[in-house]
Motif scaffolding. Structure first.
Motif, PDB file in Angstrom:
ATOM      1  N   TRP A 138       0.914  -1.081   0.047  1.00 13.87           N
ATOM      2  CA  TRP A 138      -0.004   0.091   0.063  1.00 13.87           C
ATOM      3  C   TRP A 138       0.852   1.165  -0.026  1.00 13.87           C
ATOM      4  CZ3 TRP A 138      -1.278  -4.816   1.748  1.00 13.87           C
ATOM      5  CH2 TRP A 138      -2.590  -4.990   1.485  1.00 13.87           C
ATOM      6  N   GLN A 139       0.497   2.477  -0.606  1.00 15.63           N
ATOM      7  CA  GLN A 139       1.251   3.417  -0.798  1.00 15.63           C
ATOM      8  C   GLN A 139       1.436   4.289   0.226  1.00 15.63           C
ATOM      9  OE1 GLN A 139       0.162   5.577  -4.364  1.00 15.63           O
ATOM     10  NE2 GLN A 139       2.189   6.722  -4.796  1.00 15.63           N
ATOM     11  N   SER A 185      -0.786   9.126  -1.220  1.00 14.61           N
ATOM     12  CA  SER A 185      -2.214   8.761  -1.327  1.00 14.61           C
ATOM     13  C   SER A 185      -3.090   9.888  -1.227  1.00 14.61           C
ATOM     14  CB  SER A 185      -2.627   7.671  -0.654  1.00 14.61           C
ATOM     15  OG  SER A 185      -1.712   6.522  -0.812  1.00 14.61           O
ATOM     16  N   SER A 245      -3.551   3.681  -1.298  1.00 13.54           N
ATOM     17  CA  SER A 245      -3.686   3.139  -2.755  1.00 13.54           C
ATOM     18  C   SER A 245      -2.857   1.969  -2.866  1.00 13.54           C
ATOM     19  CB  SER A 245      -3.199   4.129  -3.898  1.00 13.54           C
ATOM     20  OG  SER A 245      -3.667   5.316  -3.833  1.00 13.54           O
ATOM     21  N   ASP A 272      -5.790   5.960   5.334  1.00 13.42           N
ATOM     22  CA  ASP A 272      -4.985   7.121   4.633  1.00 13.42           C
ATOM     23  C   ASP A 272      -4.915   8.208   5.496  1.00 13.42           C
ATOM     24  OD1 ASP A 272      -3.468   8.439   2.954  1.00 13.42           O
ATOM     25  OD2 ASP A 272      -4.968   8.562   1.191  1.00 13.42           O
TER      26      ASP A 272
END
Length: 473
Positions: free
Chosen positions: A328-329, A334, A340, A408
């Protein structure tokens, strides 16, 4: 190489009799918990690696890094139905009246900001200061109850599951044959009186059987100090040094990638590297004139997976094994409300150390004025890192995978999906009829279903402790 043999068929009643005979609490009832529509990804915990991955591969690896300092693997041993993990504890001290309280970490990793967490099952711990056991001196334990829910906050705050934080005292940590009882946790700290910079401990757990872990090999590489774009908080107490190194390079950033030589079948990756010698983030105890200050106690570093020279994964800042086929980013890259999913990764960024291990402390790191020769030496220095590849196969047959998402940092609530979407996801998490929508992994003595109707990636969670022991990319 250590060997690990699964034992099945032990009855619950026998386990209870054994627990009572040892003065231990009985094992939790083996029933599937209620799971949410989605969970955050977790690293594979050390309890699922030790005993299956050779000790020499894990030796020195950082298991956890939090408010209790760092926990490093020393060795392990299997004793019948028990697994013992021996660790070194580089602690942290907190002021208490006119004296100090020492904190050391557990085998789990806290779910903070956008860092990847790790859950450990219930355990028992014995603690030593040199050759003297100090287990009886424990004051209390603060820990995070393993989440069985989606996070209640986003990654803009330090703790994503604030309601899961608990504190227990010796009365709730009975001292039995294997030491003091520690509940299943996703990170935490144990407190002792006094100032004890280095301790050792033995954690004992019931021998895990939730995943088969195969060691595929180690890639050796090297890295240099990090000269990247950092905020003031990211530079900790060494902001002066970072700015001097930037001047040395004319403002150029150094955040290189190391290409991965991924062997066939690898689905997890772990990293073994020495800690940085200075805790530049514990500003509450920054006495440069006291060699026992937290400043002079080691910390781990942040490693990231990457698919190219620009995108980066979440912070991987402890010694668990991380999913390799689903990453995952980073929250800084993100757009929320969830991180993301990155394209397939083929490289890493090495630990973000401003000075490499073994670099003598100089006041100019904090105050400025480092000589050109010293700066050049720091710039030229290099350090080894060992990249460990694993194949992890869950052995759980009665647990449906849970869709994975990661919170996030959008400065807005993480539960950013509509009620209709949430209901649809919850419906998808209801187990299908037996035999429907399943594939099976070949070559296993027990067939493990791979559900095809679950949104991917999905995590496979051990139902009692709540730890993630595999995933479907």
């Amino acid at each position: 190489m250590s060997t690990f043999h699964l034992r099945v068929g032990t009855t619950v009643s026998l386990m209870i009799v054994l627990a009572v005979g040892l003065g231990l609490p009985p094992p939790a009832a083996a029933q599937a918990p209620a799971w949410p529509a989605w969970m955050e990804p977790q690293a594979l915990n050390i309890v699922d690696m030790a005993g299956q991955v050779p000790d020499e591969v894990l030796s020195g690896m950082t298991i956890a890094w939090d408010g209790g300092g760092i926990v490093r693997f020393v060795s392990s041993e299997v004793d019948g139905d028990w697994l013992r993990i021996h660790v070194r504890l580089d602690t942290r001290r907190l002021r208490s009246g006119s004296g100090w309280v020492t904190q050391f970490g557990l085998l789990g990793q806290r779910p903070v900001v956008d860092h990847v967490s790790s859950t450990v099952p219930e355990s028992w711990v014995r603690v030593y200061e040199g050759s003297r056991e100090v287990t009886s001196e424990v004051l209390h334990c603060t820990y995070v109850v393993p989440p069985r829910s989606s996070p209640s906050t986003d990654a803009s705050v330090w703790t994503r599951y604030p309601e899961n934080v608990r504190i227990i005292y010796p009365a709730d940590m009975p001292l039995g044959a294997h030491g003091r009882y520690i509940p299943a946790n996703t990170g935490g700290e144990v407190a002792l009186p006094g100032d004890r910079p280095v301790l050792t401990a033995t954690f004992t757990v019931r021998r895990p059987a939730a995943a088969r872990v195969t060691y595929l090999g180690t890639q050796d590489a090297s890295f240099q100090s990090f000269i990247g774009p950092c905020s003031d908080g990211d530079m900790g107490g060494f902001g002066a040094l970072v700015n001097q190194l930037r001047s040395l390079t004319g403002g150029a950033v150094r955040h290189p990638r190391i290409g991965l030589n991924i062997p066939a079948g690898a689905n997890y990756i772990a990293f073994n590297y020495r800690p940085m010698d200075y805790d530049i983030y514990t500003v509450a105890d920054y006495d440069v004139n006291d060699p026992n200050s937290n400043l002079f106690r080691p910390i781990a570093g942040t490693v990231r997976l990457a698919p190219d020279e620009g995108m980066l994964s979440q912070n991987l800042n402890h010694g668990g094994a991380f999913p390799l086929l689903a990453a995952w980013q980073d929250a800084d890259q993100s757009a929320g409300p969830y991180l993301s999913l990155l394209p397939p990764v083929d490289r890493i960024t090495p630990p973000e150390y401003f000075v490499l291990p073994g670099t003598p402390y100089n006041p100019c790191f904090r105050d400025g004025g480092c000589s050109t020769e010293l700066l050049q030496s720091i710039y030229d220095d290099s350090e080894p890192i060992h990249i460990v590849y694993l194949q992890v196969t869950p052995t759980i047959t009665d647990q449906r995978p849970i869709p994975l998402k990661a919170a996030d940092d959008p400065r807005s609530p993480v539960m950013g999906i509509t009620a209709t979407q949430e209901a649809a996801a919850a419906e998808a998490a209801v187990p299908a009829a037996a035999g429907r929508f399943r594939l099976y992994l070949p070559g296993l003595s027990r067939q493990v279903p791979l559900w095809t109707d679950v949104p991917r990636p999905a995590g496979i969670f051990e139902p009692i402790s709540g730890r993630m022991v595999g995933y479907l990319p």
